[in-house]
Design an enzyme around this catalytic site. Sequence first.
Site, PDB file in Angstrom:
ATOM      1  N   GLY A   1     -16.372  -7.882  10.584  1.00 29.70           N
ATOM      2  CA  GLY A   1     -17.330  -8.679  10.064  1.00 29.70           C
ATOM      3  C   GLY A   1     -17.709  -8.360   8.573  1.00 29.70           C
ATOM      4  CB  THR A   2     -18.507  -5.537   6.567  1.00 28.23           C
ATOM      5  OG1 THR A   2     -19.330  -4.886   7.374  1.00 28.23           O
ATOM      6  CG2 THR A   2     -18.649  -4.868   5.104  1.00 28.23           C
TER       7      THR A   2
ATOM      8  CB  CYS B   1     -24.660  -1.686   8.832  1.00 31.95           C
ATOM      9  SG  CYS B   1     -23.287  -2.468   9.631  1.00 31.95           S
TER      10      CYS B   1
ATOM     11  CB  THR C   1       0.826  -5.731   6.652  1.00 29.48           C
ATOM     12  OG1 THR C   1       1.800  -5.546   5.592  1.00 29.48           O
ATOM     13  CG2 THR C   1       1.581  -5.842   8.000  1.00 29.48           C
TER      14      THR C   1
ATOM     15  CD  GLN D   1     -25.025  -8.088  16.668  1.00 33.69           C
ATOM     16  OE1 GLN D   1     -25.027  -8.017  17.813  1.00 33.69           O
ATOM     17  NE2 GLN D   1     -24.513  -7.087  15.800  1.00 33.69           N
TER      18      GLN D   1
ATOM     19  CG  HIS E   1     -16.914  -3.668  16.121  1.00 40.17           C
ATOM     20  ND1 HIS E   1     -17.979  -2.862  16.302  1.00 40.17           N
ATOM     21  CD2 HIS E   1     -16.731  -4.419  14.955  1.00 40.17           C
ATOM     22  CE1 HIS E   1     -18.590  -3.158  15.144  1.00 40.17           C
ATOM     23  NE2 HIS E   1     -18.029  -4.034  14.209  1.00 40.17           N
TER      24      HIS E   1
ATOM     25  CG  ASN F   1     -28.100  -6.938  13.059  1.00 39.68           C
ATOM     26  OD1 ASN F   1     -28.485  -7.738  12.098  1.00 39.68           O
ATOM     27  ND2 ASN F   1     -27.646  -5.727  12.456  1.00 39.68           N
TER      28      ASN F   1
END
Length: 380
Positions: A72-73, A332, A242, A184, A206, A156
């Site tokens: 997500g970041t 975070c 990749t 979220q 995740h 979040n």
Amino acid sequence: MPAATYLDHAATAPPRRAVLEAMWPYLTGAFANPASQHEPGEQARQALERARRRVAEHLGARPTEIIFTSGGTEADNAAVKGIALAAGSPRRVMVSAVEHPAVLDSARWLERFDYETEVLPVDSTGLVSPEHLDAALSRSRADGGAALLSIQYASNEVGTVQDIPALAGVAASHGVPFHTDAVQAAGQLPLNVNQLGVQAMSLAGHKLGTPKGIGVLYLRRRTAFEPLIHGGGQQRGRRSGTENVAGAVGMAAALDLAAQEDVSALAALRDEFIRRVEQGAPGPGGAAPQLTGHRSRRLPGHASFLMTGRSGESVLLDLQRRGISCSSGSACDAGSQDPSPTLLAMGLSPEEAQAAVRFTFGAETPQEELLRAAEIVSEV
């Protein structure tokens, strides 16, 4: 030894067995590089493109609009920086005061290149008002306009869910591209990008039950975009490197599972958890736990409180000793001693913000464990 009850899904949800099983062949036998021009490479490429099509179907998007990222970041960074840099002018990015650091810090990074960051206020529940947004965009237009507007789908920290279709509609009326951080929201709220009206959207696997390391950026076709990662030209040149084939397969499998789950049952369980915590024993000074965020416009698997009279960190330690794993806010920002910018933006004092505790859970969280956790919260 793991805690008996894990209530920190907003940080990372437990990996799901069906997701891991879907990924396993691409971590073992079918491990080849999807760009390689041989049969093993072709197997990997086909699996990657099947996953891309399945993710696109869940979002109501075209496969060519799906960019796989490391999480997500990266997706947030790519959206905010990539769209703003491609616009060139106007050099203003508008974000809400309750954004994830990946969005806020990306906007502030652009200030090095003479961009301006405009931070939009929220109310005491964390909501951005469409009327206030319209006024802000009108002022911005008079001063040259904005290159991008980014507002988080769901918080979040406090679970508040924004009215993204209404906000995106306002942005469209001013001709401003709209990005939403839906990290979220994924798995608990509708993700159809056409119904939401967004030009870009970020997801992270995740939070859905994949291992860490896979994310998605939806980028509507014809949206001007400057790639941040250069090299082999993978993914139509928008994100070189990749591809994580197993991660992409896992993301598709996780979205498949989420689509089959009844989030209304999860929301009902959340409401019962909140009721039990609020009606439990009062804290020091006789104050009961205070719900943060919006009471009804709230993620189904999210409950957050101020534990008045105590620090959130001390409550976390007591709960950990009793077998409950939760958090005091954004993972975070873990380790920071500063009060949450989100809670401050909602009008809480620094002292109040230090009393925050968050409980987040999913469809696989056993009901009896969650309700027992509510009792333990009251006890501590």
